[in-house]
Design a protein around this motif. Structure first.
Motif, mmCIF file in Angstrom:
data_model
loop_
_atom_site.group_PDB
_atom_site.id
_atom_site.type_symbol
_atom_site.label_atom_id
_atom_site.label_comp_id
_atom_site.label_asym_id
_atom_site.label_seq_id
_atom_site.Cartn_x
_atom_site.Cartn_y
_atom_site.Cartn_z
ATOM 1 N N VAL A 118 14.808 48.166 30.158
ATOM 2 C CA VAL A 118 13.408 48.599 30.222
ATOM 3 C C VAL A 118 13.115 49.113 31.628
ATOM 4 O O VAL A 118 13.184 48.364 32.605
ATOM 5 C CB VAL A 118 12.466 47.438 29.842
ATOM 6 C CG1 VAL A 118 11.009 47.861 30.005
ATOM 7 C CG2 VAL A 118 12.736 46.986 28.410
ATOM 8 N N LYS B 117 10.272 50.925 32.734
ATOM 9 C CA LYS B 117 8.902 51.296 33.110
ATOM 10 C C LYS B 117 8.695 51.028 34.603
ATOM 11 O O LYS B 117 9.148 50.003 35.116
ATOM 12 C CB LYS B 117 7.881 50.531 32.275
ATOM 13 C CG LYS B 117 7.977 49.025 32.344
ATOM 14 C CD LYS B 117 6.768 48.383 31.638
ATOM 15 C CE LYS B 117 6.856 46.887 31.631
ATOM 16 N NZ LYS B 117 7.218 46.332 30.322
ATOM 17 N N ASN C 5 7.549 52.356 28.321
ATOM 18 C CA ASN C 5 6.252 51.959 27.773
ATOM 19 C C ASN C 5 5.170 53.026 27.863
ATOM 20 O O ASN C 5 4.166 52.918 27.182
ATOM 21 C CB ASN C 5 5.697 50.751 28.535
ATOM 22 C CG ASN C 5 6.496 49.512 28.319
ATOM 23 O OD1 ASN C 5 7.681 49.472 28.655
ATOM 24 N ND2 ASN C 5 5.886 48.489 27.742
ATOM 25 N N ILE D 118 8.609 51.518 23.594
ATOM 26 C CA ILE D 118 8.215 50.127 23.341
ATOM 27 C C ILE D 118 6.768 49.843 23.746
ATOM 28 O O ILE D 118 6.343 48.695 23.733
ATOM 29 C CB ILE D 118 9.171 49.146 24.070
ATOM 30 C CG1 ILE D 118 9.101 49.331 25.596
ATOM 31 C CG2 ILE D 118 10.610 49.314 23.588
ATOM 32 C CD1 ILE D 118 9.912 48.279 26.370
ATOM 33 N N MET E 171 9.948 43.716 15.672
ATOM 34 C CA MET E 171 9.884 43.497 17.116
ATOM 35 C C MET E 171 8.775 42.493 17.389
ATOM 36 O O MET E 171 7.746 42.502 16.720
ATOM 37 C CB MET E 171 9.589 44.822 17.819
ATOM 38 C CG MET E 171 9.511 44.719 19.332
ATOM 39 S SD MET E 171 7.908 44.244 19.980
ATOM 40 C CE MET E 171 7.661 45.527 21.206
ATOM 41 N N ILE F 130 6.932 39.877 20.738
ATOM 42 C CA ILE F 130 6.858 39.313 22.084
ATOM 43 C C ILE F 130 6.277 37.914 21.929
ATOM 44 O O ILE F 130 5.075 37.704 22.081
ATOM 45 C CB ILE F 130 5.963 40.174 23.004
ATOM 46 C CG1 ILE F 130 6.401 41.642 22.972
ATOM 47 C CG2 ILE F 130 5.969 39.624 24.436
ATOM 48 C CD1 ILE F 130 5.482 42.580 23.737
ATOM 49 N N MET G 32 13.108 39.040 26.451
ATOM 50 C CA MET G 32 12.915 39.795 27.678
ATOM 51 C C MET G 32 13.607 39.017 28.804
ATOM 52 O O MET G 32 14.295 38.030 28.547
ATOM 53 C CB MET G 32 11.422 40.002 27.954
ATOM 54 C CG MET G 32 10.636 40.324 26.684
ATOM 55 S SD MET G 32 9.068 41.174 26.886
ATOM 56 C CE MET G 32 8.218 40.131 28.030
ATOM 57 N N SER G 33 13.422 39.439 30.044
ATOM 58 C CA SER G 33 14.165 38.813 31.146
ATOM 59 C C SER G 33 14.083 37.294 31.135
ATOM 60 O O SER G 33 15.066 36.609 31.380
ATOM 61 C CB SER G 33 13.640 39.317 32.489
ATOM 62 O OG SER G 33 13.944 40.688 32.620
ATOM 63 N N ARG H 61 15.195 43.364 25.144
ATOM 64 C CA ARG H 61 14.598 44.395 25.992
ATOM 65 C C ARG H 61 14.395 43.799 27.380
ATOM 66 O O ARG H 61 13.542 42.936 27.567
ATOM 67 C CB ARG H 61 13.245 44.839 25.403
ATOM 68 C CG ARG H 61 13.306 45.224 23.919
ATOM 69 C CD ARG H 61 11.903 45.500 23.386
ATOM 70 N NE ARG H 61 10.961 44.449 23.742
ATOM 71 C CZ ARG H 61 10.708 43.383 22.987
ATOM 72 N NH1 ARG H 61 11.263 43.228 21.811
ATOM 73 N NH2 ARG H 61 9.855 42.468 23.409
ATOM 74 N N VAL H 62 15.189 44.248 28.332
ATOM 75 C CA VAL H 62 15.243 43.564 29.623
ATOM 76 C C VAL H 62 14.926 44.531 30.763
ATOM 77 O O VAL H 62 15.572 45.577 30.903
ATOM 78 C CB VAL H 62 16.634 42.929 29.828
ATOM 79 C CG1 VAL H 62 16.715 42.238 31.179
ATOM 80 C CG2 VAL H 62 16.942 41.938 28.706
ATOM 81 N N GLY H 63 13.921 44.163 31.566
ATOM 82 C CA GLY H 63 13.533 44.988 32.707
ATOM 83 C C GLY H 63 13.859 44.324 34.030
ATOM 84 O O GLY H 63 14.853 44.646 34.683
ATOM 85 N N THR H 64 13.024 43.370 34.435
ATOM 86 C CA THR H 64 13.142 42.790 35.780
ATOM 87 C C THR H 64 14.513 42.189 36.092
ATOM 88 O O THR H 64 14.972 42.294 37.223
ATOM 89 C CB THR H 64 12.061 41.711 36.015
ATOM 90 O OG1 THR H 64 11.545 41.277 34.766
ATOM 91 C CG2 THR H 64 10.923 42.256 36.798
ATOM 92 N N ARG I 43 8.837 45.171 39.144
ATOM 93 C CA ARG I 43 8.326 46.508 38.848
ATOM 94 C C ARG I 43 7.662 47.108 40.079
ATOM 95 O O ARG I 43 7.164 46.410 40.929
ATOM 96 C CB ARG I 43 7.379 46.453 37.664
ATOM 97 C CG ARG I 43 8.167 46.369 36.369
ATOM 98 C CD ARG I 43 7.282 46.492 35.167
ATOM 99 N NE ARG I 43 6.960 45.214 34.549
ATOM 100 C CZ ARG I 43 7.817 44.471 33.861
ATOM 101 N NH1 ARG I 43 9.072 44.842 33.730
ATOM 102 N NH2 ARG I 43 7.423 43.337 33.329
HETATM 103 C C1 LIG Z 1 8.070 45.326 30.126
HETATM 104 C C2 LIG Z 1 8.560 44.974 28.774
HETATM 105 C C3 LIG Z 1 9.797 44.343 28.588
HETATM 106 C C4 LIG Z 1 10.684 43.888 29.737
HETATM 107 O O1 LIG Z 1 10.115 42.794 30.366
HETATM 108 P P1 LIG Z 1 10.898 42.035 31.567
HETATM 109 O O2 LIG Z 1 10.216 40.733 31.644
HETATM 110 O O3 LIG Z 1 10.737 42.866 32.784
HETATM 111 O O4 LIG Z 1 12.316 41.924 31.161
HETATM 112 C C5 LIG Z 1 10.213 44.111 27.286
HETATM 113 N N1 LIG Z 1 9.468 44.458 26.221
HETATM 114 C C6 LIG Z 1 8.272 45.050 26.362
HETATM 115 C C7 LIG Z 1 7.497 45.405 25.155
HETATM 116 C C8 LIG Z 1 7.782 45.317 27.638
HETATM 117 O O5 LIG Z 1 6.583 45.902 27.763
#
Ligand SMILES: *Cc1c(COP(=O)(O)O)cnc(C)c1O
Length: 227
Positions: free
Chosen positions: A34, A36, A57, A83, A165, A167, A200-201, A216-219, A225
């Motif tokens: 991810v 964004k 996003n 996403i 999907m 959260i 997620m992370s 779905r992994v960002g940080t 961010r």
């Molecule tokens: C930002 C986001 C993520 C990633 O989140 P992290 O905590 O940074 O891994 C995953 N899914 C969605 C829908 C997001 O908006």
């Protein structure tokens, strides 16, 4: 300086370990990076380190970075996942520029994506977003609406219905278990569903323990961010 290679290796190790703990050694988990708020250079670095699935996003931001990447050279095997929230006036750009959409929770949006998906393109891969904890602040259909929504979506020829999907509330194991049950129920009625996009992370482990096969992994990959 963050080392993307190191972060990818750590996330992959968390995935591997979680699969093992869950007795799912043979399973594949797709890692969606991810990106964004991260610059195009971060996408390129992760791409060069071997990642192919990227999630965004915000539409304008995503299209801008995508163009930057194209300008740098031919990168045509990225699989783009949308996403984020979807406004109806943005559906055409989403339908034409992404391979997957995870955040569909309204029939009207799905219908527009279906109608606007290019005739020369493969069907748009779709996950229905579920608000598993019925949180007023969150998008997604209520769990008890999932089957009727899936039935409606299954009639849209330009969409390929892949799964659900969610959260779930961070750290709340029961929410992940509820989602696992919701997905199992959906698969019973729609046996071709093969994707549970969850984790997620902070909760890769909980998600994989509850059957997720797309995280779905960002940080954890890119650091904090940028805004
Ligand atoms: C930002 C986001 C993520 C990633 O989140 P992290 O905590 O940074 O891994 C995953 N899914 C969605 C829908 C997001 O908006």
């Amino acid at each position: 300086m963050i080392s993307i290679e190191k972060n990818i290796a750590e996330v992959r190790e968390r995935i591997r370990f979680s699969l093992q703990k869950a007795g799912r050694e043979g399973d594949d988990v797709t890692l969606v990076a991810v990106t964004k708020t991260q610059p195009a250079e971060a996408i390129l670095a992760a791409y060069q380190a071997g990642l192919r699935h990227f999630g965004e996003n915000y539409l304008q931001e995503a299209l801008g970075k995508r163009q930057q990447l194209l300008d740098q050279g031919p990168i045509d095997d990225i699989i783009w996942h949308y996403i984020g929230p979807i406004q109806s006036n943005k559906t055409r750009d989403i339908a034409e520029n992404f391979d997957w959409v995870h955040s569909v929770d309204r029939l009207k949006i799905a219908q527009r994506l279906n109608d606007q998906r290019g005739a020369d393109q493969a069907p748009l891969q779709l996950c229905l977003q579920v608000n598993i904890d019925n949180e007023p602040s969150k998008s997604g259909v209520a769990p008890q609406q999932v089957l009727t929504m899936l039935a409606d979506l299954s009639h849209m020829p330009r969409l390929r219905l892949r799964g659900l999907m969610a959260i779930p509330q961070p750290g709340r194991q029961a929410s992940f278990a509820d989602m696992q049950a919701c997905f199992a129920q959906a698969q019973k009625h729609f046996p071709t569903l093969d994707t549970l996009s969850m984790g997620m992370s902070g909760d890769i482990e909980l998600a994989i323990a509850a059957g997720a096969n797309m995280v779905r992994v960002g940080t954890a990959l890119f650091g904090e961010r940028r805004r």
